[in-house]
Design an enzyme around this catalytic site. Structure first.
Site, PDB file in Angstrom:
ATOM      1  N   HIS A 154     -18.143  -5.785 -19.229  1.00 47.44           N
ATOM      2  CA  HIS A 154     -19.529  -6.379 -19.413  1.00 47.44           C
ATOM      3  C   HIS A 154     -19.689  -6.992 -20.995  1.00 47.44           C
ATOM      4  O   HIS A 154     -20.780  -7.230 -21.559  1.00 47.44           O
ATOM      5  CB  HIS A 154     -20.719  -5.435 -19.288  1.00 47.44           C
ATOM      6  CG  HIS A 154     -20.805  -4.995 -17.800  1.00 47.44           C
ATOM      7  ND1 HIS A 154     -20.963  -5.899 -16.750  1.00 47.44           N
ATOM      8  CD2 HIS A 154     -20.643  -3.811 -17.120  1.00 47.44           C
ATOM      9  CE1 HIS A 154     -20.849  -5.160 -15.606  1.00 47.44           C
ATOM     10  NE2 HIS A 154     -20.618  -3.996 -15.858  1.00 47.44           N
ATOM     11  N   ASN A 169     -30.005  18.202 -56.924  1.00 41.95           N
ATOM     12  CA  ASN A 169     -29.421  17.888 -55.682  1.00 41.95           C
ATOM     13  C   ASN A 169     -30.439  17.492 -54.994  1.00 41.95           C
ATOM     14  O   ASN A 169     -31.876  17.948 -55.012  1.00 41.95           O
ATOM     15  CB  ASN A 169     -28.665  18.865 -54.898  1.00 41.95           C
ATOM     16  CG  ASN A 169     -27.394  19.389 -55.399  1.00 41.95           C
ATOM     17  OD1 ASN A 169     -26.982  18.794 -56.606  1.00 41.95           O
ATOM     18  ND2 ASN A 169     -26.944  20.169 -54.744  1.00 41.95           N
ATOM     19  N   GLY A 170     -30.651  16.198 -54.241  1.00 39.08           N
ATOM     20  CA  GLY A 170     -31.899  15.608 -53.748  1.00 39.08           C
ATOM     21  C   GLY A 170     -32.369  14.507 -54.382  1.00 39.08           C
ATOM     22  O   GLY A 170     -31.740  13.857 -55.124  1.00 39.08           O
ATOM     23  N   TRP A 178     -23.267  12.706 -56.455  1.00 39.22           N
ATOM     24  CA  TRP A 178     -22.999  11.706 -55.609  1.00 39.22           C
ATOM     25  C   TRP A 178     -24.049  10.780 -55.862  1.00 39.22           C
ATOM     26  O   TRP A 178     -25.458  11.023 -55.624  1.00 39.22           O
ATOM     27  CB  TRP A 178     -23.173  12.020 -54.096  1.00 39.22           C
ATOM     28  CG  TRP A 178     -22.580  11.390 -53.112  1.00 39.22           C
ATOM     29  CD1 TRP A 178     -21.337  11.489 -52.819  1.00 39.22           C
ATOM     30  CD2 TRP A 178     -23.175  10.668 -52.086  1.00 39.22           C
ATOM     31  NE1 TRP A 178     -21.086  10.371 -51.858  1.00 39.22           N
ATOM     32  CE2 TRP A 178     -22.261  10.215 -51.403  1.00 39.22           C
ATOM     33  CE3 TRP A 178     -24.632  10.340 -51.931  1.00 39.22           C
ATOM     34  CZ2 TRP A 178     -22.369   9.400 -50.231  1.00 39.22           C
ATOM     35  CZ3 TRP A 178     -24.823   9.631 -50.778  1.00 39.22           C
ATOM     36  CH2 TRP A 178     -23.798   9.164 -49.882  1.00 39.22           C
ATOM     37  N   GLU A 186     -15.672  10.079 -30.415  1.00 41.24           N
ATOM     38  CA  GLU A 186     -14.972  11.017 -31.275  1.00 41.24           C
ATOM     39  C   GLU A 186     -13.755  10.389 -31.840  1.00 41.24           C
ATOM     40  O   GLU A 186     -13.496  10.622 -33.041  1.00 41.24           O
ATOM     41  CB  GLU A 186     -15.228  12.216 -30.851  1.00 41.24           C
ATOM     42  CG  GLU A 186     -14.430  13.445 -31.984  1.00 41.24           C
ATOM     43  CD  GLU A 186     -15.203  13.505 -33.303  1.00 41.24           C
ATOM     44  OE1 GLU A 186     -16.213  13.018 -33.331  1.00 41.24           O
ATOM     45  OE2 GLU A 186     -14.799  14.204 -34.180  1.00 41.24           O
ATOM     46  N   LYS A 202     -13.164   9.250 -35.667  1.00 43.30           N
ATOM     47  CA  LYS A 202     -12.012  10.206 -36.523  1.00 43.30           C
ATOM     48  C   LYS A 202     -11.083   9.015 -37.249  1.00 43.30           C
ATOM     49  O   LYS A 202     -10.883   8.987 -38.188  1.00 43.30           O
ATOM     50  CB  LYS A 202     -11.094  10.940 -35.538  1.00 43.30           C
ATOM     51  CG  LYS A 202     -11.941  12.336 -35.316  1.00 43.30           C
ATOM     52  CD  LYS A 202     -11.660  13.341 -36.450  1.00 43.30           C
ATOM     53  CE  LYS A 202     -12.935  13.349 -37.188  1.00 43.30           C
ATOM     54  NZ  LYS A 202     -14.282  13.857 -36.468  1.00 43.30           N
ATOM     55  N   ARG A 220     -17.027  18.077 -50.771  1.00 41.75           N
ATOM     56  CA  ARG A 220     -18.352  17.713 -50.051  1.00 41.75           C
ATOM     57  C   ARG A 220     -18.573  16.024 -50.552  1.00 41.75           C
ATOM     58  O   ARG A 220     -19.347  15.441 -50.338  1.00 41.75           O
ATOM     59  CB  ARG A 220     -19.461  18.446 -51.084  1.00 41.75           C
ATOM     60  CG  ARG A 220     -19.541  19.828 -50.598  1.00 41.75           C
ATOM     61  CD  ARG A 220     -20.245  20.481 -51.501  1.00 41.75           C
ATOM     62  NE  ARG A 220     -21.826  20.122 -50.875  1.00 41.75           N
ATOM     63  CZ  ARG A 220     -22.526  20.787 -49.971  1.00 41.75           C
ATOM     64  NH1 ARG A 220     -21.929  22.064 -49.254  1.00 41.75           N
ATOM     65  NH2 ARG A 220     -23.662  20.266 -49.666  1.00 41.75           N
ATOM     66  N   CYS A 268     -24.073  16.018 -53.558  1.00 36.54           N
ATOM     67  CA  CYS A 268     -23.960  16.760 -54.906  1.00 36.54           C
ATOM     68  C   CYS A 268     -23.836  18.306 -54.764  1.00 36.54           C
ATOM     69  O   CYS A 268     -24.019  18.658 -53.919  1.00 36.54           O
ATOM     70  CB  CYS A 268     -25.393  16.659 -55.672  1.00 36.54           C
ATOM     71  SG  CYS A 268     -25.755  14.771 -55.790  1.00 36.54           S
ATOM     72  N   GLU A 303     -13.275   6.941 -39.930  1.00 37.61           N
ATOM     73  CA  GLU A 303     -13.666   7.539 -41.133  1.00 37.61           C
ATOM     74  C   GLU A 303     -12.545   7.894 -42.146  1.00 37.61           C
ATOM     75  O   GLU A 303     -12.570   7.814 -43.335  1.00 37.61           O
ATOM     76  CB  GLU A 303     -14.355   8.770 -40.998  1.00 37.61           C
ATOM     77  CG  GLU A 303     -13.879   9.865 -40.093  1.00 37.61           C
ATOM     78  CD  GLU A 303     -15.246  10.894 -39.702  1.00 37.61           C
ATOM     79  OE1 GLU A 303     -16.093  10.825 -40.366  1.00 37.61           O
ATOM     80  OE2 GLU A 303     -14.714  11.805 -39.200  1.00 37.61           O
ATOM     81  N   LYS A 327     -19.325  15.398 -46.824  1.00 38.36           N
ATOM     82  CA  LYS A 327     -18.912  16.364 -45.945  1.00 38.36           C
ATOM     83  C   LYS A 327     -20.447  16.827 -45.538  1.00 38.36           C
ATOM     84  O   LYS A 327     -20.675  16.963 -44.237  1.00 38.36           O
ATOM     85  CB  LYS A 327     -18.332  17.784 -46.671  1.00 38.36           C
ATOM     86  CG  LYS A 327     -18.196  18.869 -45.562  1.00 38.36           C
ATOM     87  CD  LYS A 327     -17.110  18.342 -44.401  1.00 38.36           C
ATOM     88  CE  LYS A 327     -16.788  19.469 -43.496  1.00 38.36           C
ATOM     89  NZ  LYS A 327     -16.591  18.841 -42.172  1.00 38.36           N
TER      90      LYS A 327
END
Ligand code: G6P
Length: 606
Positions: A504, A98-99, A72, A481, A485, A27, A2, A488, A601
């Site tokens: 294994h 927000n929250g 969001w 990483e 990448k 975001r 948000c 996502e 984000k």
């Protein structure tokens, strides 16, 4: 996640609010809304993009004060009705939030029992009704907001307007950021400086529990108990240009391409050629204190956590202090043993990630010493830490982290050099690392020049249903990483494993359908890595090798050769081809590269 924007001043508020909301789009969000005040409140809110909202705002949507929001969804599906702002039944109070209000169900039941009719499924709407209940009786809007917030359990950044008090906006913060922007006879507020930099660089960050009243001619801030607080404005050095794509097709490609500069900025002024150490004034520790730590524990989320794994390796190698990294989201829930001789390091690009912030607060409560490696100056995590290093990488807009990742790894190399040189790392070794660090920006440029080749490889492999990423020791966080990448932004399933662990279990997956990206630096583990490649090829697996030399065609189908730096620093460079690989795979698959589905984000809620 948000986003909030607020304006009060002489100008028409709606265009400013819409522009601010656009700046917060990166975001991640699913709906948007605005309210302006002009002889009553005028509201527009829609499910969809800020552009849809702008199209829904009529020309006569006038008012010189207003608040806006990108939502969001947490309580209730994305819809026009659930979008913010939320209004009290009498239409007098409007709130954006927000929250998460944790006791929203209980408050809602009480309000409904009193006859209040709710129009949305959100937790936020309870705030509008609670504030409205006292707004008529109190002397000020801030008192009504304060009274409502006393009944609320949870996290919030909020902005509130009252049709009956048309000259002011009240904002408050508890666990979700609110930044005030100071203009010429106008005031702004937002959840992120990105929404403000077009209008002002003078900002004030609210602390948890603080509330502010904004009027055109200035602002006042108060602690939770209504005591006025004194705030020093901060000048942000990010400008609106940082938030443009700068001619690139996507922010992600722009940010990948910026890395020669961003890494140089992280290093600037921090390398000492006389003593071959790193100058890190922000650590706020003298040499004796720096020597006193016996362990280092690093925490962060997502890519920040993986860069922390690179950091742990650097600290163990250069400073010979036991170090490890852990997801901040896990750390805070497992009742961690906090030791006085452990140095804790929190990593965050945004400085807002709720899980990381809460972990830092937990550490502080238990007396832990916490350093922050943070990109956003003045952010919540930076303020909460005892000291640290800023990345100076400039704002990162694309959801997938790239330049912040490499700058964090570089910041760890500086920290490791610093910790090493106050212990046993020799001046000669210090010089070797300083020289290696200085070579990074030029070498990154060389890797960026490989883009056409990497693009071709990305096209070749992008159609695979699944990919394996492997690396050993220093190469393992790079592999993690790389897999992160790819998954996502391209939504191709990707797994990362230590190359040593392949046999294994996951070797069972290997076959023509599952290609492997192997991180194979020229280090002491080269032969072992090459053996792993042989094992993969023997099972019919295709291999793309990222390393320092051309691959033997019996061991790999393709390779990307990157310049060699010092062994300890090589992981930083090996990451960059994987960023380009994921980017081009995502573009080839037609994905929304900068705003991948379901992701945000900055994750400012639990
Ligand atoms: C989100 C983002 C990731 C990021 C993580 C930590 O999950 O999607 O890209 O790595 O948050 O963010 P931070 O701002 O704390 O580095």
């Amino acid at each position: 996640m948000c986003g909030i924007v607020a304006y009060v001043g002489p100008k028409d508020a709606a265009p400013i609010l819409l522009e601010g909301l656009q700046r917060l789009e990166y975001r991640g969000y699913d709906s948007a809304g605005v309210v302006v005040s002009n002889k009553g409140l005028k509201v527009r809110k829609v499910k969809g993009r800020v552009a849809d909202l702008a199209a829904a705002v009529p020309a006569r949507f006038k008012g010189t004060l207003g608040i806006g929001h990108t939502r969001w969804a947490t309580h209730g599906a994305p819809s026009d009705v659930n979008a913010h702002p939320h209004l009290s039944s009498d239409g007098r109070i409007a709130v954006v939030h927000n929250g998460i209000i944790e006791n929203a169900d209980e408050l809602r039941a009480k309000l409904e029992a009193d006859g209040v009719v709710f129009s949305s499924e959100t937790d936020t709407e309870v705030l509008a009704h609670l504030i409205a209940r006292t707004a008529g009786e109190t002397d000020s809007l801030e008192e009504a907001v304060r009274a409502a917030l006393k009944r609320v359990v949870g996290t919030y950044g909020i902005a509130v307007v009252d049709a009956g008090r048309p000259g002011e906006v009240v904002v408050a913060r508890n666990g979700s950021p609110i930044v005030l922007g100071i203009g010429e006879k106008e005031m702004f507020a937002a959840s992120d400086v990105a929404a403000l930099v077009r209008y002002t660089r003078q900002v004030v960050h609210l602390e948890d529990g603080e509330l502010a009243v904004l009027k055109a001619d200035g602002f006042r801030t108060f602690a939770g108990d209504a005591r006025p607080t004194a705030k020093e404005p901060l000048t942000v050095d990010w400008d609106a240009g940082h938030y443009d794509t700068g001619g690139y097709e996507h922010y992600l490609l722009k940010e990948i391409s910026e890395q020669p500069d961003t890494v140089a900025r992280t290093l600037r002024g921090r390398l000492d050629d006389r003593f071959h150490i790193a100058h890190l004034g922000g650590l706020n520790m003298d040499a004796r204190e720096t020597r006193s730590f016996r362990r280092v524990k690093i925490i962060g989320c997502g890519s920040a956590y993986y860069s922390g794994q690179i950091g742990a390796q650097l600290i163990e190698e250069l400073a010979r202090i036991p170090a490890d990294a852990e997801p901040a989201s896990e750390f805070r829930y497992r009742g961690p043993v906090v030791e006085p001789d452990t140095l804790y390091v929190a990593i965050s690009q945004s400085g807002e990630t709720y899980d990381t912030l809460a972990a830092v607060q937990e550490l502080k409560r238990k007396g832990g010493r916490v350093l922050g490696i943070v990109n956003t100056v003045g952010s919540a995590i930076a303020r909460e830490c005892d000291g640290g290093l800023y990345l100076h990488a400039g704002p990162e807009v694309s959801v997938a982290s790239t330049k912040a990742f490499t700058s964090t790894a570089v910041a760890f190399a500086l920290l490791a050099l610093h910790l090493g040189r106050v212990r046993d790392l020799s001046p000669a070794e210090g010089r070797r690392i300083c020289q290696g660090l200085r070579a990074l920006p030029g070498q990154i440029k060389e890797i960026l020049a490989l883009e056409p080749q990497i693009k071709e490889l990305a096209h070749k492999y992008a159609g695979s249903p699944s990919m394996m990423f492997v690396g050993r020791v220093r190469g393992y966080p790079v592999a993690r990483e790389g897999a992160q990448k790819l998954k996502e932004i391209s939504y191709v399933h990707a797994e990362a494993y230590p190359a040593s662990e392949l046999k294994h279990g996951p070797l069972a997956l290997i076959g023509p359908e599952m290609p492997t990206v192997a991180i194979v630096p020229d280090d002491e583990l080269l032969d072992k890595n090459l053996t792993t490649l042989g094992e993969i090829r023997a099972r019919g697996g295709r291999v793309l090798m990222i390393g320092h030399r051309a691959a033997d065609p019996r061991l790999a189908d393709d390779h990307v050769v990157v310049p060699k730096n010092e062994t300890e620093l090589d992981p930083i460079l090996l990451t960059i081809p994987l960023q380009l690989f994921a980017y081009h795979a995502a573009v080839a698959l037609g994905r929304d590269v900068d705003k991948p589905r379901n992701l945000a984000k900055s994750v400012t809620v639990e």
